[in-house]
Design an enzyme around this catalytic site. Sequence first.
Site, PDB file in Angstrom:
ATOM      1  N   ASP B 137     -31.570-100.355  -5.588  1.00  0.00           N
ATOM      2  CA  ASP B 137     -32.175 -98.914  -5.685  1.00  0.00           C
ATOM      3  C   ASP B 137     -31.848 -98.338  -6.870  1.00  0.00           C
ATOM      4  OD1 ASP B 137     -33.769 -96.773  -5.165  1.00  0.00           O
ATOM      5  OD2 ASP B 137     -32.922 -96.641  -3.079  1.00  0.00           O
ATOM      6  N   HIS B 229     -43.519-102.456  -2.191  1.00  0.00           N
ATOM      7  CA  HIS B 229     -43.106-101.160  -2.517  1.00  0.00           C
ATOM      8  C   HIS B 229     -43.393-101.025  -4.237  1.00  0.00           C
ATOM      9  CE1 HIS B 229     -40.972 -97.333  -2.800  1.00  0.00           C
ATOM     10  NE2 HIS B 229     -40.257 -97.751  -3.699  1.00  0.00           N
TER      11      HIS B 229
END
Lengths: 171, 319
Positions: B137, B229
């Site tokens: 991330d 995403h």
Amino acid sequence: MPPAADNLGNDMRKIAALLTLLPLLAGCAPQGTVEITDYWVKSSEMSTQGGMTAVYGTITNTTGDDVVLIGGSTDAAGVVEVHQMSMIGGEMKMQEIDGGLVIPAGQSVTLEPGGDHLMLMMLKTDVVAGGTIEVLFDFEGAEDIILSDVVGKPAEGGDEEYHSGEMEMDN
Amino acid sequence: MLRWMTLLTDDISRLASGEPILADPNPELAIGAARFSAYVGFGPSLFRKLGLESQMPSGFGPLPSFKVDQLQDQFSGGDVLIHIAADDPIVLSHGTRGLIRDSLPFASVRYSQSGFAHTPGMVPAGLTHRNLMGQVDGTANPKPGSEDFNEVVWIEDGPAWIQGGTQLVFRRIAMQLNTWDQLGTASKEEVIGRKLSNGAPLTGVNEEDAPDFAARHPNGLTVIPDFAHIRRASPQNVTDRMFRRPFSYEASPASDGTPDVGLLWTAYQRDMTKQFIPVQRRLDELDLLNEWTVPIGSAEFAIAGGIARGEIIAQALFS
């Protein structure tokens, strides 16, 4: 951004810090001086006009002679005294130090909550958190020191006398 | 406000050097800096309360609501933010206590949200934070110190106090790990558009490889799916980028073992209206990741420009 933490661990760094402390102090003041550092004044529900508070900090004496903190003055308070906390009859009480607070030659003395402090009584103005007052430290054996930016810090504890109805002031 | 900022400025400066703050009742806990850092931000509600709306930076204000939001008051809003970080939990706790103590004459605590990232040295250099869904991330961030970072993050004009500052969007994002864990690796990778192993895009080999959104499988389907995403979040023009700094959080699991985990997601930018909001609108419209991630907290803060020794945080704003 501060430097990365030393992976050697905190103990190692503490030792390193201690080793460098003395030369630094000596280096700053070759002739010897009296300095006050890390000073602050307590801001609490008692530090309003007519009330009381105390000034704290570290007094370092790098001269070759003892000096004595015998008192002080400030526009913020009617009375300024050098106090100590001590165990009297099983209770912590504060009292004025006879003859003042000695800072021995080459040593530091820390004024802190629960210990020695410069007591301000009969406050003429509120001492507020984040505000500053000017305080003169009156020494015997050294020049007086005027600190113009003693900052008010919110603090609890240490000074039982601030909150106890049974407090005795042995002035 | 200026007296409060005076205390916080001195406290943060001392804590970042590993020193006890003035009046610290536990100075022995100042065992080292541990990369301690803290900054102060101001929410739209503070500007309103103080009548300082004219001092708000361009594009700053309350976020619009998004249909994915399930926001809770206890995790949202606030007049003043203090974001505190350190590499050591004891140093962090002690520093936090001091900053709260010195704030109490001026404010009360609305919330405190604790998060964490990796222990330093735990992940190889270059690999970003791995969140609790297992994803790498924070990829494709501007590099701190680069010209690119400066243009994405730091505000150059507007009121004096905000020049050199930035805008923070904070989102507390809950993860539905029980259902996420039922997916296989291939499905998880399609949801995000990246490989779980190293964060590389499904069209690449390494984390830093640029995704090839046009690439197709022999059957004609895009390699990075339309709902992925990273396709939805990828910048559509030069302005809609941010510097993201995600932390994980973990609260107590429910009695049936359901985890209460997620992200304390933060993003820094010059102008949230041009940067965060358009990206979030795209994710709100379509992003399969929304099935497993639910924003439950949200706030925005304007962060004052950095200061030199002797100056006070946001002095120009409150003088």
